[in-house]
Design a protein around this motif. Structure first.
Motif, short mmCIF file in Angstrom:
data_model
loop_
_atom_site.label_atom_id
_atom_site.label_comp_id
_atom_site.label_asym_id
_atom_site.label_seq_id
_atom_site.Cartn_x
_atom_site.Cartn_y
_atom_site.Cartn_z
N THR A 538 44.24 41.30 57.96
CA THR A 538 44.30 41.06 59.32
C THR A 538 42.96 39.96 59.37
OG1 THR A 538 42.89 42.61 59.98
CG2 THR A 538 45.13 43.18 60.08
N ILE A 539 43.29 39.03 60.22
CA ILE A 539 42.31 38.18 60.68
C ILE A 539 42.12 38.06 62.24
CG2 ILE A 539 41.41 35.81 60.39
CD1 ILE A 539 43.20 35.20 58.16
N GLU A 540 40.92 38.42 62.68
CA GLU A 540 40.84 38.57 64.00
C GLU A 540 39.59 37.92 64.43
OE1 GLU A 540 42.88 43.02 65.27
OE2 GLU A 540 40.74 42.91 64.01
N LYS A 541 39.16 37.84 65.83
CA LYS A 541 38.28 36.95 66.21
C LYS A 541 37.12 38.14 66.78
CE LYS A 541 35.52 33.89 68.56
NZ LYS A 541 36.12 33.39 69.41
N PHE A 542 35.90 38.11 66.16
CA PHE A 542 34.91 39.10 66.37
C PHE A 542 33.72 38.32 67.16
CE2 PHE A 542 31.39 41.90 65.14
CZ PHE A 542 32.27 43.24 65.18
N ASP A 543 33.54 38.62 68.50
CA ASP A 543 32.52 37.90 69.28
C ASP A 543 31.05 38.13 68.83
OD1 ASP A 543 34.58 36.38 70.52
OD2 ASP A 543 34.98 38.35 72.08
N SER A 544 30.67 39.31 68.71
CA SER A 544 29.37 39.72 68.42
C SER A 544 29.13 39.54 66.82
CB SER A 544 28.96 41.20 68.82
OG SER A 544 29.87 42.01 68.14
N ALA A 545 27.63 39.49 66.86
CA ALA A 545 27.16 39.42 65.38
C ALA A 545 27.62 40.80 64.73
CB ALA A 545 25.59 39.26 65.20
N TYR A 557 32.69 35.12 65.11
CA TYR A 557 33.01 35.42 63.67
C TYR A 557 34.63 35.49 63.41
CZ TYR A 557 27.91 35.77 63.04
OH TYR A 557 26.59 35.45 63.02
N ALA A 558 35.17 35.11 62.30
CA ALA A 558 36.32 35.48 61.77
C ALA A 558 36.25 36.84 61.30
CB ALA A 558 36.91 34.59 61.15
N GLN A 559 36.68 38.01 61.53
CA GLN A 559 36.96 39.24 60.81
C GLN A 559 37.99 39.28 59.93
OE1 GLN A 559 35.58 43.51 62.47
NE2 GLN A 559 37.89 43.38 62.56
N ILE A 560 37.97 39.34 58.52
CA ILE A 560 38.98 39.41 57.78
C ILE A 560 38.87 40.88 57.18
CG2 ILE A 560 39.99 38.67 55.60
CD1 ILE A 560 37.53 36.22 57.37
N SER A 561 39.93 41.81 57.08
CA SER A 561 40.02 42.91 56.78
C SER A 561 40.94 42.99 55.78
CB SER A 561 40.30 43.85 57.75
OG SER A 561 41.44 43.91 58.49
N ILE A 562 40.67 43.83 54.56
CA ILE A 562 41.63 43.78 53.53
C ILE A 562 41.51 45.45 52.90
CG2 ILE A 562 42.12 43.35 50.98
CD1 ILE A 562 40.95 40.65 51.62
N SER A 563 42.54 46.14 53.36
CA SER A 563 42.68 47.61 53.19
C SER A 563 43.55 47.98 52.13
CB SER A 563 42.94 48.23 54.60
OG SER A 563 42.14 47.86 55.42
N ASP A 564 43.28 49.03 51.26
CA ASP A 564 44.07 49.57 50.30
C ASP A 564 44.27 51.00 50.62
OD1 ASP A 564 42.38 51.33 48.63
OD2 ASP A 564 41.34 49.31 48.42
N GLU A 565 45.14 51.66 49.81
CA GLU A 565 45.37 53.28 50.00
C GLU A 565 44.96 53.87 48.87
OE1 GLU A 565 49.46 53.01 50.79
OE2 GLU A 565 49.33 52.68 52.93
N GLY A 566 43.94 53.41 48.05
CA GLY A 566 43.69 54.02 46.80
C GLY A 566 42.74 55.42 46.88
N GLN A 567 42.10 55.63 45.85
CA GLN A 567 41.32 56.90 45.88
C GLN A 567 39.94 56.80 46.65
OE1 GLN A 567 42.39 59.88 44.78
NE2 GLN A 567 44.27 58.84 44.79
N GLY A 568 39.30 55.53 47.00
CA GLY A 568 38.27 55.31 47.75
C GLY A 568 37.34 55.33 46.81
N TYR A 606 28.83 37.80 56.67
CA TYR A 606 28.47 39.11 56.05
C TYR A 606 29.63 40.04 55.65
CZ TYR A 606 26.52 43.84 56.60
OH TYR A 606 26.16 45.29 56.40
N ILE A 607 29.68 40.63 54.56
CA ILE A 607 30.59 41.49 54.06
C ILE A 607 30.25 43.01 53.89
CG2 ILE A 607 29.75 41.07 51.58
CD1 ILE A 607 32.69 41.06 50.74
N LYS A 608 31.06 43.92 54.31
CA LYS A 608 30.85 45.36 54.11
C LYS A 608 32.08 46.21 53.89
CE LYS A 608 31.56 46.51 58.97
NZ LYS A 608 31.03 47.33 60.07
#
Length: 768
Positions: A538-545, A557-568, A606-608
């Motif tokens: 997903t790509i969404e708008k993120f207003d705060s830092a 900011y643009a918040q790009i999230s990439i999710s998997d269903e792996g083992q973590g 930033y990336i987390k």
């Protein structure tokens, strides 16, 4: 000497003496038995003295009988002698003075004198009474009265008495000061039951109640003097009751407590101020008693613990509300007592300091630095939130690890990219050759794939070095994600869930680097699910830092999230995810996430990640947005155009120069080569003088043993202000690559490059 009871019936004694004057024997017996002093003086000679007086003076009767009046006067206190002598001339009137005994003891006496006849001759009969007890009692009473008067006048509280009608009888000086009065007489004119100012503040009513009900009354009130001075007084009314049970007098103590009230008000104001300050403090604060009862929690810690009330709350109750980790051990009710005793033993002498991790309900772990202080039997806890600081330290450590590869990675990438220019360029030239059989075409295609992988590796290496600085242009992140998916996902057994957003997400970015991040994260998700699964993007708008240490931008900011269903990701690896060369996979070099971290950092983003074992992982990428709505094409598929131009190539690598010459020939461009910066400048200037100038030049940023691109362009601009120059490098550690226009270049050419990239640069250079 023995004290004797004083006789008070003098007249009766006189009568007895007159009746017995003719009888010496009887007179002597009476005189000796009398409890007073008797002495007869005739012609200034003592003719008789009784034993009582002799004992008083501590002389024998025989000794005194030898005295005359002058000798007798020696037993009189010197301060009283002149008075005695004056009164003696008045025929011994009634006198009061002090007699002194032989040993110096002084007695107050009263002397009565009268004339009598003895044997027909006149004599002075002297009667002496010992009145020392009476005088001493009077002096003691006078001293006591004076003492109590002084206490009354100088008492620190105002004192007055009034009758049962409210009329003031007595008042001390302190009362005058409290009431603002200047005279006791004026004060006594006040009737306490009818005085309007006293009725207004309720004093008169309290006084009437005290008189009628015969009860003590304590009260406080505000009092305003006739000069308008406001004060606060505390008073006590005490009824004095006679034997008939009637109040006859009232004793009133009045104390000015204005300063106490002001101190109380100041204390309340300070309490409110400190409470407000504590509640507004950005860090948790707690105060408890030495026995562990919670006295105060500021709003920050109340919010952390989700509390609304602290009544009957004990410190060990807080332990059960959350998970607190101290020195790698969780606090429990069982082990808390031991730690608490340790704290109490330390804070008697100095502050106790420690670090702990707090895990409350529905909140992420918070790292805290705790300072515990003992202040007047109260224990103050101040917690400093270290979460952001530890995150900064973690990022700094990550940065330090990346910096350690700067020189090595940059040098390798620079040399390797020069080699790749020859490989990539020649492959693209061979692919354009006519008459190639299918096997040759297949081999060239495999070579191209291999070199593209090598090109990606050098790109990752550059990311660690200062040469990874992005060359930014405005682009749409949503379009870039879509293009990345078209390149990465074919052939994968994973299902991509991505819906291109309707809104555009414009960002000032190096498209190739950001695409590399997307590519790395998507491949990482695929590798986490070797048997297939869903990848949600997903790509969404993120207003705060995204974190407190980053500034809040006007465009968000643009918040790009990439999710998997792996083992973590296991917790023990969580801190090493972005570490260079760290990988848990059998294949891979451990540079994908590390290079992604560096790229996003260089884009002021930033990336987390969030990960749950057995449930999968989500990476979040935050990139600053811009308002500029431009769409820059990433590539061009147009046919080759014959530009009929002349170029000068300045590069120290022979293979790079030969490959570049071959590729430029495809566009009808003839070129000359120089491997030294100074020689290149001379050649360019010579061409200007001959009237056959170069149409453009391609300059390597770094030429070992000579001047590089920056110095060369500066000199060429002096000779030819309209010089058309492209800067080229495989290691852009210099800001020139990102800000080429500021130095006089028209565009940049990043090594390695192929025919298509040359085509785009030539089109930008010569299309007006």
């Amino acid at each position: 000497m023995c004290p004797f009871k004083q006789s008070t019936d003098i007249n009766e004694l006189k009568e007895v003496i007159e009746e017995l004057v003719e009888s010496r024997e009887k007179y002597r017996n009476i005189a000796e038995m009398a409890a007073l002093g008797l002495m007869i003086v005739q012609n200034k000679k003592i003719t008789f003295v009784n034993q009582w007086l002799a004992d008083l003076l501590e002389y024998s009767v025989e000794e005194i009988m030898t005295w005359d009046l002058d000798r007798a006067n020696q037993q009189v206190n010197p301060d009283d002698l002149s008075l005695i002598q004056m009164d003696q001339e008045k025929d011994f009137p009634n006198m009061k003075f002090r007699l002194m005994s032989k040993t110096g003891i002084k007695y107050w006496v009263r002397q009565y004198s009268e004339k009598i006849h003895i044997n027909g001759k006149i004599a002075d009969q002297i009667i002496i009474l010992n009145i020392s007890d009476q005088i001493n009692a009077e002096l003691k009473l006078k001293h006591t009265a004076k003492k109590f008067r002084e206490i009354f006048e100088f008492a620190p509280v105002g004192i007055l008495t009034c009758d049962n009608q409210g009329q003031i009888l007595t008042s001390n000086n302190r009362l005058l000061k409290i009431l603002g009065s200047d005279s006791h007489e004026k004060t006594k004119q006040i009737n306490l039951l009818n005085f309007p100012p006293l009725k207004k503040i309720g004093f008169s009513q309290k006084l009437a109640e005290c008189i009628q009900k015969k009860i003590e009354i304590n009260a406080e009130t505000e009092y305003v003097s006739k000069w308008g001075i406001k004060s606060y007084v505390q008073y006590k009314l005490v009824p004095l009751v006679d034997e008939n049970g009637k109040t006859y007098e009232i004793l009133c103590n009045i104390n000015d407590i204005t300063h106490i009230k002001q101190a109380q008000d100041d204390l309340r104001a300070k309490d409110l101020l400190f409470q407000k300050m504590f509640n507004l403090a950005p860090f948790p604060i707690m105060i408890i008693s030495v026995i562990g009862s919670v006295k105060f929690l500021n709003q920050k810690i109340m919010d952390m613990l989700k509390l609304t009330d602290i009544e009957n709350l004990e410190i060990d109750d807080l332990i059960s509300m959350s998970e607190i980790l101290v020195q790698d051990q969780f606090l429990t009710r069982e082990n808390f007592k031991e730690r608490w005793n340790e704290v109490l033993s330390v804070i008697k002498y100095q502050d106790y300091k420690t670090e702990l991790t707090f895990q409350g309900n529905d909140i992420s772990p918070i790292q805290l630095f705790c300072t515990i202080s003992l202040i007047e039997n109260q224990i103050l806890f101040i917690f400093e939130d270290l979460t952001a600081k530890r995150q900064i330290e973690k990022e700094w450590l990550q940065t330090q690890k990346l910096e350690s590869l700067n020189i090595l990675a940059g040098g390798i990438a620079h040399d390797f990219n020069n080699i790749l220019v020859g490989i990539v360029g020649n492959i693209s030239l061979l692919q354009m050759s006519e008459g190639l059989d299918e096997e040759t075409k297949s081999c060239l295609a495999d070579l191209e794939k291999a070199t593209n992988r090598a090109r990606g590796l050098t790109s990752q290496l550059l990311t660690f070095s200062k040469g990874g600085k992005p060359i930014k242009k405005v682009g749409n992140l949503a379009d870039l994600m879509e293009q990345t998916l078209q390149l990465v996902t074919p052939g994968s057994n994973c299902k991509i869930k991505y819906k291109k957003p309707a809104n555009t997400f414009w960002a000032d970015m190096d498209a190739s680097q950001i695409q590399q991040v997307f590519n790395n994260l998507i491949i990482n998700a695929m590798q986490a699910m070797p048997r297939g699964g869903n990848i949600s993007i997903t790509i969404e708008k993120f207003d705060s830092a995204p974190i407190s240490t980053m500034p809040r931008t006007s465009n968000g900011y643009a918040q790009i999230s990439i999710s998997d269903e792996g083992q973590g990701i296991p917790k023990e690896y969580a801190n090493r995810v972005f570490e260079p060369y760290f990988t848990t996979k059998d294949t891979g070099n451990g540079l994908g996430l590390a290079s992604s971290y560096s790229i996003i950092r260089n884009h002021q983003g930033y990336i987390k990640f969030d990960s749950q074992l057995g449930q999968g992982t989500t990476f979040y990428v935050y990139i600053p947005l811009t308002k500029i709505n431009l769409n820059i094409p990433l590539s061009s598929n147009e046919n080759f155009k014959n530009y009929k131009k002349r170029a000068l190539i300045i590069d120290d690598d022979v293979i790079v120069c030969k490959t570049m010459q071959k590729m430029l020939q495809k566009f009808g461009i003839k070129s000359d080569v120089e491997h030294d910066g100074f020689s290149a400048i001379n050649r360019y200037e010579q061409a200007l003088k001959t009237g056959i100038p170069y149409d453009f030049t391609i300059i390597d940023l770094t030429i070992p043993g000579s001047i590089g691109g920056k110095e060369i362009i500066q000199r060429l601009i002096v000779s030819d202000p309209n010089v058309q120059a492209l800067v080229s490098s495989g290691f852009s550690h210099n800001p020139i690559m990102a800000n080429y226009q500021e130095y006089g270049f028209k565009d940049v050419l990043v090594k390695p490059y192929n025919l298509s990239e040359i085509q785009v640069k030539l089109k930008n250079l010569f299309t007006k």
